[in-house]
Design an enzyme around this catalytic site. Structure first.
Site, PDB file in Angstrom:
ATOM      1  N   HIS A 162       0.811  -1.211   0.000  1.00 38.43           N
ATOM      2  CA  HIS A 162       0.000   0.000   0.000  1.00 38.43           C
ATOM      3  C   HIS A 162       0.853   1.273   0.000  1.00 38.43           C
ATOM      4  CE1 HIS A 162       0.536  -0.216   4.485  1.00 38.43           C
ATOM      5  NE2 HIS A 162       0.562   1.101   4.351  1.00 38.43           N
ATOM      6  N   ASP A 192       0.176  -7.710   1.509  1.00 43.57           N
ATOM      7  CA  ASP A 192       0.562  -6.296   1.612  1.00 43.57           C
ATOM      8  C   ASP A 192       2.074  -6.131   1.678  1.00 43.57           C
ATOM      9  OD1 ASP A 192       0.203  -3.594   1.618  1.00 43.57           O
ATOM     10  OD2 ASP A 192      -0.249  -3.433   3.739  1.00 43.57           O
ATOM     11  N   SER A 266       4.796   2.732   7.883  1.00 38.76           N
ATOM     12  CA  SER A 266       4.492   1.530   7.108  1.00 38.76           C
ATOM     13  C   SER A 266       5.674   1.144   6.240  1.00 38.76           C
ATOM     14  CB  SER A 266       3.259   1.764   6.233  1.00 38.76           C
ATOM     15  OG  SER A 266       2.108   1.928   7.017  1.00 38.76           O
TER      16      SER A 266
END
Length: 422
Positions: A162, A192, A266
């Site tokens: 993402h 992911d 992230s």
């Protein structure tokens, strides 16, 4: 004839007679209780003897009790003494671990160009019909930021899907000030994870720990670029392992930590106190958008496997049956004649898929795979994904109240964009 006080004199002395009488009575009582106050010799009275400081006289007991005490005399109980509690002294500083791992954590800036109507009215179909395909548009650059981890000297960088999904350009900035554009080697939206590659010399590389050895309570440090302020290190502990059913990814096996993870973290590294990577920071549970002490990281072992497959195969190869499964509740279990809600319902079958070719039908209840009872649909999905495509799997299903044994040849799970919705 004796002298008598007049009555009026008696009345005047009456208030003083009662206290005098009480005092006399108290004096008599005290003298009887403590004769030494009178100065009399008290040698004839038995005086209490002080106990000998070197010997203690036994208490007087009856013969029966004495005999009983002699017969039941026991030595002191032999107790098992535990060794001193071993506590490893924690380091006063984690600077060495951070210095070992932080250079390999990079900042990632991804951008993509989007087309936007020149005027808000152009989004209205009534006005669009007058321009057709020649509507005036303009381009706009969208940017996002995140983190990544250099995991090999060849320049491979692990990050989240993402973080770079849909990007037209990806820029990687190292802690030493170097910047370069990155090439996308492969992505896996269902876990992911994504793999990038950069072309630079003398790259710092992080070591990967065995995430299967991670224990709840271990100290963990999160390194990333939160909110774009620059590389930041936060500390917490491992709060849980094997977290799933979060609705974040198709395949979930998260490490949970309370080390602060914020937007921009992230793709960064979750490291151990010795500087080895135990996970890739991926998501947070938050009602405010900021860290609330519930963060999730993809375990290093899973990240390693996906990295190898994306680099060597260009894709992640997973086993696939081609079914849509639904959890059983007590009401549904009773309707299928099951005593307890075990297994999953086959709610749909992909036409031409492995399950369809094996004879599975919508409405079947899948009870076990390879003799292992199905207790959780997501866990079963992960088990099937680990099976090599082409292998055969024996299944036990219930159809019309009867148990059937079927064998299905596992297929390869197609990419999300090519797969029918399940």
């Amino acid at each position: 004839m004796p002298y008598r006080l007049p009555r009026h004199r008696l009345r005047s002395l009456a208030p003083y007679l009662l206290p005098v009488l009480i005092g006399v009575l108290l004096a008599v009582v005290l003298l009887n209780a403590f004769p030494q106050l009178t100065g009399r010799d008290t040698a004839d009275s038995p005086a209490p003897q002080a106990p000998s400081p070197t010997r203690r006289e036994p208490l007087a007991v009856s013969p029966d009790v004495a005999a009983s005490s002699d017969e039941t005399e026991r030595p002191a109980p032999a107790l098992r003494q535990a060794p001193p509690l071993a506590r490893e002294q924690g380091p006063a500083s984690y600077a060495a671990a951070v210095e070992r791992a932080a250079p390999a954590v990079v900042n990632i800036y991804s951008s993509r160009v989007v087309e936007r109507d020149q005027h808000p009215l152009m989004s209205d179909p009534f006005f669009r019909q007058f321009f057709g395909d020649d509507m005036p548009t303009r381009q706009r650059m969208l940017s996002s930021l995140g983190s990544g981890v250099i995991v090999s000297e060849e320049g491979y960088v692990l990050t989240n899907h993402h973080v770079i999904g849909g990007a037209d350009q990806i820029q990687v900035a190292l802690r030493d000030g170097r910047e370069t554009l990155a090439e996308v080697i492969g992505t896996d939206p269902e876990s992911d994870l994504a793999v990038l590659r950069i072309q630079l010399d003398d790259l710092p590389v992080i070591e990967l720990a065995d995430s299967a050895e991670v224990a709840i309570g271990d100290v963990a440090l999160a390194i990333g670029n939160p909110f774009g302020v620059g590389q930041t290190v936060t500390m917490g502990i491992i709060s849980a392992t094997g977290r799933s059913h979060l609705g974040l990814n198709a395949y979930e096996d998260f490490i949970q930590t309370d080390a602060a993870i914020n937007p921009g973290n992230s793709g960064g590294a979750l490291i151990s106190p010795d500087g080895a990577m135990v996970g890739i920071n991926t998501a947070i549970f938050s009602r405010s958008g900021g860290s609330q002490g519930i963060g999730f990281a993809i375990p290093a072992n899973l990240a390693r496997n996906i990295l190898e497959e994306l680099v060597t195969q260009g894709r992640v190869i997973r086993g696939w049956l081609g079914v849509e499964a639904q959890e059983l509740n007590p009401e549904l279990a009773a309707s299928f004649g099951l005593q307890a809600p075990r297994g999953v319902i086959i709610a749909g079958v992909v036409p031409g898929g492995p399950a369809d070719q094996a004879g599975l039908r919508p409405g079947d209840v899948l009870l076990s795979i390879e003799g292992r009872p199905i207790l959780d649909a997501r866990e079963t999905m992960s088990d099937i994904a680990a099976v090599e495509p082409g292998d055969s799997l024996p299944l036990t299903v219930v159809r019309g109240g009867e148990e059937l044994e079927l064998t299905v040849e596992v297929g390869e799970r197609p990419p999300p964009e090519l797969r029918a919705p399940e």
